[in-house]
Design a protein around this motif. Structure first.
Motif, PDB file in Angstrom:
ATOM      1  N   LEU A 194      38.483  25.528  37.618  1.00 22.03           N
ATOM      2  CA  LEU A 194      38.193  25.129  38.691  1.00 22.03           C
ATOM      3  C   LEU A 194      39.679  25.068  38.803  1.00 22.03           C
ATOM      4  O   LEU A 194      40.369  25.860  40.606  1.00 22.03           O
ATOM      5  CB  LEU A 194      37.776  24.677  39.156  1.00 22.03           C
ATOM      6  N   LEU A 195      40.647  24.681  38.534  1.00 17.41           N
ATOM      7  CA  LEU A 195      42.073  24.138  38.885  1.00 17.41           C
ATOM      8  C   LEU A 195      42.528  25.312  38.690  1.00 17.41           C
ATOM      9  O   LEU A 195      43.697  25.399  38.930  1.00 17.41           O
ATOM     10  CB  LEU A 195      41.787  22.753  38.045  1.00 17.41           C
ATOM     11  N   ILE A 196      42.455  26.319  37.111  1.00 18.29           N
ATOM     12  CA  ILE A 196      43.413  27.523  37.292  1.00 18.29           C
ATOM     13  C   ILE A 196      43.418  27.830  38.266  1.00 18.29           C
ATOM     14  O   ILE A 196      43.907  28.746  38.838  1.00 18.29           O
ATOM     15  CB  ILE A 196      42.571  26.967  34.971  1.00 18.29           C
ATOM     16  N   ALA A 197      41.821  28.610  38.366  1.00 20.88           N
ATOM     17  CA  ALA A 197      41.780  29.681  39.390  1.00 20.88           C
ATOM     18  C   ALA A 197      42.244  29.056  40.830  1.00 20.88           C
ATOM     19  O   ALA A 197      43.209  29.939  41.885  1.00 20.88           O
ATOM     20  CB  ALA A 197      40.087  29.331  39.668  1.00 20.88           C
ATOM     21  N   SER A 198      42.414  28.096  40.854  1.00 19.56           N
ATOM     22  CA  SER A 198      42.780  28.005  42.174  1.00 19.56           C
ATOM     23  C   SER A 198      44.817  27.429  42.380  1.00 19.56           C
ATOM     24  O   SER A 198      45.065  27.732  43.239  1.00 19.56           O
ATOM     25  CB  SER A 198      42.813  25.790  42.611  1.00 19.56           C
ATOM     26  N   PHE A 199      45.039  27.885  41.462  1.00 16.56           N
ATOM     27  CA  PHE A 199      46.541  28.293  41.160  1.00 16.56           C
ATOM     28  C   PHE A 199      46.496  30.055  41.542  1.00 16.56           C
ATOM     29  O   PHE A 199      47.948  30.650  41.350  1.00 16.56           O
ATOM     30  CB  PHE A 199      46.998  28.607  40.153  1.00 16.56           C
ATOM     31  N   LEU A 200      46.281  30.880  41.874  1.00 10.63           N
ATOM     32  CA  LEU A 200      45.701  32.210  41.961  1.00 10.63           C
ATOM     33  C   LEU A 200      46.516  32.810  43.236  1.00 10.63           C
ATOM     34  O   LEU A 200      47.921  33.520  42.746  1.00 10.63           O
ATOM     35  CB  LEU A 200      44.634  32.523  42.250  1.00 10.63           C
ATOM     36  N   ILE A 201      46.145  32.288  44.272  1.00 21.38           N
ATOM     37  CA  ILE A 201      47.535  33.134  45.263  1.00 21.38           C
ATOM     38  C   ILE A 201      48.551  32.260  45.551  1.00 21.38           C
ATOM     39  O   ILE A 201      49.216  32.927  45.753  1.00 21.38           O
ATOM     40  CB  ILE A 201      46.428  32.304  46.773  1.00 21.38           C
ATOM     41  N   PRO A 202      48.625  30.582  44.964  1.00 23.15           N
ATOM     42  CA  PRO A 202      50.109  30.658  44.339  1.00 23.15           C
ATOM     43  C   PRO A 202      50.515  31.581  43.488  1.00 23.15           C
ATOM     44  O   PRO A 202      52.062  31.698  44.092  1.00 23.15           O
ATOM     45  CB  PRO A 202      50.410  29.366  43.903  1.00 23.15           C
ATOM     46  N   ALA A 386      45.709  38.107  34.541  1.00 22.47           N
ATOM     47  CA  ALA A 386      45.547  36.707  33.929  1.00 22.47           C
ATOM     48  C   ALA A 386      45.884  35.578  34.183  1.00 22.47           C
ATOM     49  O   ALA A 386      45.237  35.256  33.371  1.00 22.47           O
ATOM     50  CB  ALA A 386      47.608  36.858  34.151  1.00 22.47           C
ATOM     51  N   VAL A 387      45.323  35.213  35.600  1.00 25.75           N
ATOM     52  CA  VAL A 387      44.312  34.032  35.474  1.00 25.75           C
ATOM     53  C   VAL A 387      42.827  33.961  35.719  1.00 25.75           C
ATOM     54  O   VAL A 387      42.547  33.015  34.768  1.00 25.75           O
ATOM     55  CB  VAL A 387      44.353  34.048  37.285  1.00 25.75           C
ATOM     56  N   GLY A 388      42.324  35.455  35.650  1.00 27.80           N
ATOM     57  CA  GLY A 388      41.316  35.712  34.986  1.00 27.80           C
ATOM     58  C   GLY A 388      40.695  35.270  33.948  1.00 27.80           C
ATOM     59  O   GLY A 388      39.533  34.481  32.738  1.00 27.80           O
ATOM     60  N   LEU A 389      41.990  36.007  32.769  1.00 25.13           N
ATOM     61  CA  LEU A 389      41.775  35.609  31.455  1.00 25.13           C
ATOM     62  C   LEU A 389      41.809  33.813  30.706  1.00 25.13           C
ATOM     63  O   LEU A 389      40.877  33.290  30.447  1.00 25.13           O
ATOM     64  CB  LEU A 389      43.104  36.479  30.320  1.00 25.13           C
ATOM     65  N   ALA A 390      42.774  33.481  32.088  1.00 28.50           N
ATOM     66  CA  ALA A 390      42.534  31.895  31.770  1.00 28.50           C
ATOM     67  C   ALA A 390      41.836  31.118  31.883  1.00 28.50           C
ATOM     68  O   ALA A 390      41.338  29.957  30.752  1.00 28.50           O
ATOM     69  CB  ALA A 390      44.363  31.306  32.632  1.00 28.50           C
ATOM     70  N   VAL A 391      41.404  31.726  32.951  1.00 32.43           N
ATOM     71  CA  VAL A 391      39.749  30.808  33.279  1.00 32.43           C
ATOM     72  C   VAL A 391      38.646  31.195  32.075  1.00 32.43           C
ATOM     73  O   VAL A 391      37.943  29.955  31.953  1.00 32.43           O
ATOM     74  CB  VAL A 391      39.659  31.116  35.005  1.00 32.43           C
ATOM     75  N   ALA A 392      39.004  32.218  32.366  1.00 26.67           N
ATOM     76  CA  ALA A 392      37.710  32.382  31.120  1.00 26.67           C
ATOM     77  C   ALA A 392      37.777  31.941  29.549  1.00 26.67           C
ATOM     78  O   ALA A 392      36.983  31.389  29.217  1.00 26.67           O
ATOM     79  CB  ALA A 392      37.206  34.131  30.529  1.00 26.67           C
TER      80      ALA A 392
END
Length: 480
Positions: A194-202, A386-392
């Protein structure tokens, strides 16, 4: 040009007239002798200046390019230099760091230098890493011309795979550093995904910065954050330093581990040509006092001091990252984690630019309608992936270590020397063929970095996914 004029209306063709192409005009026959294609090209090269022909809408100055270069080289790998010194020995580490920096800098220098020479041959004002390899092979000896498309594709694929993965790893690094601080102050366990996904917009907003010219202030901020974080780290390192005699001077058996860490920490071959291509004065990139030399000299000194002091301070207790040795309950140590996280966040844009340039160059000719909108949609999609890969896969770092070991050793060390050999094939390799011998040594270093870097990454993957008791001893022995 040869002009032959005959006053009579008709005459028997002479021997030369049978073979020279002619154009009869008013009873006069003009014969043209065309120079060989390569000779004509050589004659025309003198009137072509690729640096004068280069057109950049937003060129970067020398200082802005230096800022980007420092940020590209001063990554999170610098925090592993103390343990690298533990592997090499405190004295050997100094000389080995200088040697590693010379090799990495020389390979970058070779790539740009060959690019400048090939600009004239191809009559182009700028080229990417992959395009330099393609043009070098196409203009090289006959046996290598068929490999030009393979070389171009291999470089593009390797760069994209490495830097796209790096973007995912950077997302994880930023989230993990903030997670540690948040957990310490709140006493609750944060959800990593959840914390990783929160950085998507920034991160999307950061990726929307249009070019390297406007990205330079971000790199400057990143350098400030990294500098402050390293400054606090140095403050801890100089406290209660033991005698140098208590540390190992030279450790030959673990030297491969040192080179495995230091090469991949310093290597920034993927951003070299994008930086050069966007410079207002590209000739200033090279030279003894050029941007490349200035940047890598500063980077080498910082790497050397941090590695030396880190190992001297903590000895055999040195952690894989020097931040692990800092007292987590003290606020300066927590500030280091936050500052480094912010520095990595700001660096994301520079690493992302390499991926964007590769994909955009391959599709921009097909996007004639609303290219700006398509470009920003592409940026958004790539960052989201890239963020999706990090979340997965939040534990992606060891896998990227394996990919980085494979790609950086080939792209950063082996490919540049092959490009140099092919580029200088027609002009020679210097007295006693010193260029060949020098490149053989670099190739050996590249192969060694490939083997030992992959070995280290595989061990990290085994440690991560297999309990220590379940890993057969013979497997570990075989890997090490």
């Amino acid at each position: 040009m040869v002009n032959i004029t005959d006053s009579t209306s008709k005459h028997a063709p002479q021997e030369m007239e049978q073979f020279l192409p002619g154009d009869g005009l008013g009873g006069n026959t003009k014969y043209k002798i065309q120079p060989r294609k390569d000779t004509e090209q050589a004659l025309n090269q003198s009137d072509y200046d690729p640096f004068a022909e280069r057109q950049n809408e937003h060129p970067t100055t020398d200082s802005e390019t230096l800022t980007h270069l420092l940020k590209a080289s001063l990554g999170t790998g610098i925090l592993s230099m103390p343990i690298a010194f533990m592997y090499s020995g405190i004295i050997m580490g100094i000389f080995a760091t200088i040697l590693t920096a010379l090799i990495c800098t020389h390979c970058s220098y070779v790539l740009v230098k060959c690019g400048h020479k090939l600009y004239y041959k191809a009559r182009r004002s700028k080229m990417s890493f992959a395009e330099i390899a393609e043009v070098a092979f196409l203009n090289g000896p006959k046996w290598c011309r068929g490999f030009a498309p393979v070389a171009k594709f291999s470089i593009l694929f390797g760069l994209f795979l490495t830097y796209f993965g790096t973007c995912s790893v950077y997302t994880v690094i930023v989230a993990k550093n903030f997670e540690q601080v948040i957990n310490h102050w709140t006493g609750t366990e944060m959800n990593s995904r959840l914390l990783i996904a929160s950085f998507l917009i920034p991160l999307i907003l950061l990726s929307w910065i249009p070019n390297l010219k406007y990205l330079a202030p971000v790199s400057m901020v990143a350098n400030v954050f990294m500098g402050l974080g390293l400054g606090i780290t140095f403050y801890y390192l100089v406290q209660d330093l033991p005698s140098i005699e208590t540390r190992s001077y030279v450790s030959w058996s673990t030297m491969p581990a040192f080179f495995s860490i230091s090469i991949f920490a310093m290597e920034a071959i993927g951003v070299v040509m994008p930086l050069e291509n966007n410079m207002e004065n590209p000739r200033h990139f090279l030279g003894i006092c050029g941007v490349l030399s200035q940047g890598m000299s500063g980077v080498t000194l910082i790497y050397m001091f941090l590695g030396f002091l880190g190992y001297l301070r903590y000895g055999d207790a040195t952690g894989e990252s020097i931040t692990l040795n800092l007292p987590v309950h003290e606020w300066p140590a927590q500030a280091v984690k936050v500052l480094i996280a912010l520095a990595v966040y700001c660096t994301f844009g520079l690493q992302f630019y390499v991926c964007l340039e590769i994909v955009w160059d391959s599709i921009k000719d097909k996007c004639t309608k609303r290219p700006i909108m398509v470009n920003y949609v592409l940026r958004t999609v790539l960052v989201t992936a890239a963020v999706g890969l990090a979340v997965a896969v939040p534990t992606i770092a060891p896998f990227m270590g394996l990919i980085g070991a494979f790609c950086f050793s080939i792209l950063g060390l082996i490919f540049p020397v092959f490009i140099e050999i092919v580029t200088h094939w027609d002009t020679g390799f210097g007295p006693f063929n010193w260029i060949i011998w020098k490149n053989i040594v670099i190739c050996i270093c590249g192969v060694a970095a490939l083997i030992f870097g992959s070995n280290s990454a595989i061990q990290d993957i085994l440690k991560l996914y297999a309990p220590a008791a379940s890993v057969p001893e013979e497997v570990v022995a075989g890997i090490s």
